[in-house]
Design a protein around this motif. Structure first.
Motif, PDB file in Angstrom:
ATOM      1  N   VAL A   1      -7.043  -3.989   3.222  1.00 30.92           N
ATOM      2  CA  VAL A   1      -7.773  -4.670   4.300  1.00 30.92           C
ATOM      3  C   VAL A   1      -8.992  -5.372   3.735  1.00 30.92           C
ATOM      4  N   ARG A   2      -9.761  -4.670   2.951  1.00 29.30           N
ATOM      5  CA  ARG A   2     -10.982  -5.243   2.405  1.00 29.30           C
ATOM      6  C   ARG A   2     -10.681  -6.459   1.530  1.00 29.30           C
ATOM      7  N   HIS A   3      -9.584  -6.405   0.809  1.00 28.78           N
ATOM      8  CA  HIS A   3      -9.225  -7.535  -0.053  1.00 28.78           C
ATOM      9  C   HIS A   3      -8.866  -8.762   0.776  1.00 28.78           C
ATOM     10  N   GLN A   4      -8.100  -8.584   1.856  1.00 28.19           N
ATOM     11  CA  GLN A   4      -7.756  -9.734   2.698  1.00 28.19           C
ATOM     12  C   GLN A   4      -8.988 -10.323   3.365  1.00 28.19           C
ATOM     13  N   VAL A   5      -9.911  -9.472   3.787  1.00 23.67           N
ATOM     14  CA  VAL A   5     -11.161  -9.968   4.368  1.00 23.67           C
ATOM     15  C   VAL A   5     -11.951 -10.739   3.312  1.00 23.67           C
TER      16      VAL A   5
ATOM     17  N   ILE B   1       0.817  -1.210   0.000  1.00 24.88           N
ATOM     18  CA  ILE B   1       0.000   0.000   0.000  1.00 24.88           C
ATOM     19  C   ILE B   1       0.848   1.257   0.000  1.00 24.88           C
ATOM     20  N   ASN B   2       0.246   2.323  -0.484  1.00 30.16           N
ATOM     21  CA  ASN B   2       0.827   3.662  -0.419  1.00 30.16           C
ATOM     22  C   ASN B   2      -0.327   4.644  -0.308  1.00 30.16           C
ATOM     23  N   GLY B   3      -0.586   5.108   0.880  1.00 31.76           N
ATOM     24  CA  GLY B   3      -1.659   6.057   1.089  1.00 31.76           C
ATOM     25  C   GLY B   3      -2.893   5.436   1.717  1.00 31.76           C
ATOM     26  N   GLU B   4      -3.788   6.330   2.145  1.00 32.57           N
ATOM     27  CA  GLU B   4      -4.969   5.919   2.902  1.00 32.57           C
ATOM     28  C   GLU B   4      -5.924   5.064   2.079  1.00 32.57           C
ATOM     29  N   SER B   5      -6.124   5.404   0.820  1.00 32.28           N
ATOM     30  CA  SER B   5      -7.048   4.640  -0.023  1.00 32.28           C
ATOM     31  C   SER B   5      -6.560   3.212  -0.215  1.00 32.28           C
ATOM     32  N   ASP B   6      -5.269   3.058  -0.494  1.00 32.66           N
ATOM     33  CA  ASP B   6      -4.682   1.720  -0.615  1.00 32.66           C
ATOM     34  C   ASP B   6      -4.855   0.919   0.670  1.00 32.66           C
TER      35      ASP B   6
END
Length: 429
Positions: free
Chosen positions: A197-201, A187-192
């Motif tokens: 997180v959502r992808h791992q969930v 990740i790089n930044g808040e959006s990433d």
């Protein structure tokens, strides 16, 4: 027909069948009460399928047809819990090269072996803190009874910034590096941060792990500097909180720990360079500490073997590894909340018991060390109503060791009996 009589008949039949149901009676010569950190003598644990019905004083005989397991010569305790393992991999001087040659199937076959070894060493529940994603499939396979292993709660793939400790392209030649992103755990930044997180969930992770600082075993220069900006950490933790899951932070350097704690992190892993101010901050924020002393001691030892580690890894292992035990001693004395974790995979799976030895060497009483691997692990996972103690209503996760762990912690290596969810996997007596 008289419906009152019919109900009475059905009720009597139900009670009759219940009384005739086969239960398991475990006769324990010594019994570890992990709530009170004491040893009890001559106890019986009564089990119905996968649930403990009762724990009684004395050697109680059941009904005809009930099963009796004789552990009168042994010490019985709850199944152990390791809150930091890497079930997919195991240390090797060829580990970096194996990343280039191992397929998912190779990783899965190896992981199945490591899982069985872990269970047979007495660890019935583990928290897996990062792999390729095979760990999620392994979790499901074990739960379905297809593979023998501990109950797994996994983070799936660790989350790191570009070039961070869990960037999977570290050390590769430039043509192979590419530009991994949130779906790769980079990740790089808040959006990433939120997307990762959502992808791992989405993939099936039970919790999230971030690499809040550099690490020892990654082929990257720094092992302790902070790796996330505060807004990135905050975004990861808030997004995970929305899903009702925790976030663990790999951290060696103090600044990275402070940022993680400020964001509301659930646990700090390793904590090598933790300052006393950070220890106090963890106490005030109710943050867990998972020391992984065995990993530090092992990495320092392997670094002394010529050619075992990449030169970048060797330098970090020599300077960082052996410090963890001293940090643990200070954190324990100060009153930081501690759960047992080893980083198994950094050293051979099945040697998790070594953590007990390192913890007690610097002042933690033997039975309190066992408490960190039972009751405290359950508290960290939020499973205090399911595991961690041997009481009525709990899952039947039970082990036995040959010897008295209150007198000699080394006996934790000698696990002779393993039951998980009422099923016996090891019964050497």
């Amino acid at each position: 027909m008289n419906h009152k009589y019919l109900f009475a008949t059905i009720s009597f039949g139900f009670l009759f069948n219940l009384s005739m149901a086969q239960n398991t009676y475990i006769h324990a010569g010594k019994f570890v009460d992990v709530r009170e950190n004491r040893l009890l003598d001559t106890m019986t644990i009564i089990i119905d399928e996968d649930i403990i019905l009762a724990v009684e004083k004395g050697f109680i005989k059941g009904n005809p047809g009930d099963k009796v397991i004789d552990l009168r010569r042994y010490t019985v305790m709850p199944g152990l819990m390791d809150m930091h393992v890497h079930i997919e991999s195991q240390t090797s001087p060829n580990q970096f090269a194996e990343r280039m040659t191992s397929n998912e199937a190779d990783i899965a076959y190896n992981a199945a072996g490591y899982a069985e070894t872990t269970l047979m060493s007495g660890f019935t529940t583990v928290r897996d803190l990062g792999g390729s994603g095979v760990n999620i499939s392994l979790k499901h396979a074990i739960a379905a009874g297809k593979v023998v292993g501990p109950r797994i709660y996994t983070a799936g793939k660790s989350i790191a910034p570009t070039g961070g400790h869990a960037d999977p392209t570290n050390g590769l030649k430039r043509s192979m590096m590419g530009d991994p992103g949130p779906t790769d755990g980079v990740i790089n930044g808040e959006s990433d941060s939120r997307k990762a997180v959502r992808h791992q969930v989405k993939l099936g992770a039970d919790l999230i792990k971030i690499t809040a600082t550099g690490g020892v075993l990654s082929v990257a220069r720094d092992g302790s500097a902070p790796q996330f900006q505060q807004d990135e950490i905050n975004a990861v933790i808030q997004t995970a909180k929305d899903f009702g899951i925790h976030v663990a932070a790999h951290a060696h350097g103090d600044e990275g720990m402070k940022r993680a704690i400020a964001g509301g992190i659930h646990s700090i892993e390793h904590g090598t360079m933790m300052s006393e101010a950070t220890m106090q901050l963890m106490i005030s924020q109710n943050t867990w500490y998972v020391p992984t002393i065995t990993a530090g001691m092992s990495a320092a030892a392997y670094a002394r073997i010529p050619g075992y580690y990449h030169p970048l890894v060797k330098a970090k292992a020599e300077t960082i590894g052996a410090q963890i035990q001293t940090t643990f001693e200070k954190a324990y004395q100060r009153g930081v909340k501690i759960a047992f974790g080893t980083d198994a995979g950094v050293f051979p799976h099945g040697e998790n018991y070594r953590e007990f030895i390192y913890m007690t060497e610097v002042g933690m009483p033997n039975l309190e060390a066992i408490q960190t691997a039972t009751l405290r692990g359950a508290e960290l996972l939020g499973l205090v109503d399911k595991v961690g103690v041997l009481e009525a209503g709990m899952w039947a996760d039970i082990i036995a060791v040959d010897g008295n762990p209150e007198m000699d912690i080394q006996v934790m290596k000698e696990v002779v009996f393993v039951m998980k969810s009422g099923r016996i996997y090891k019964n050497e007596p």
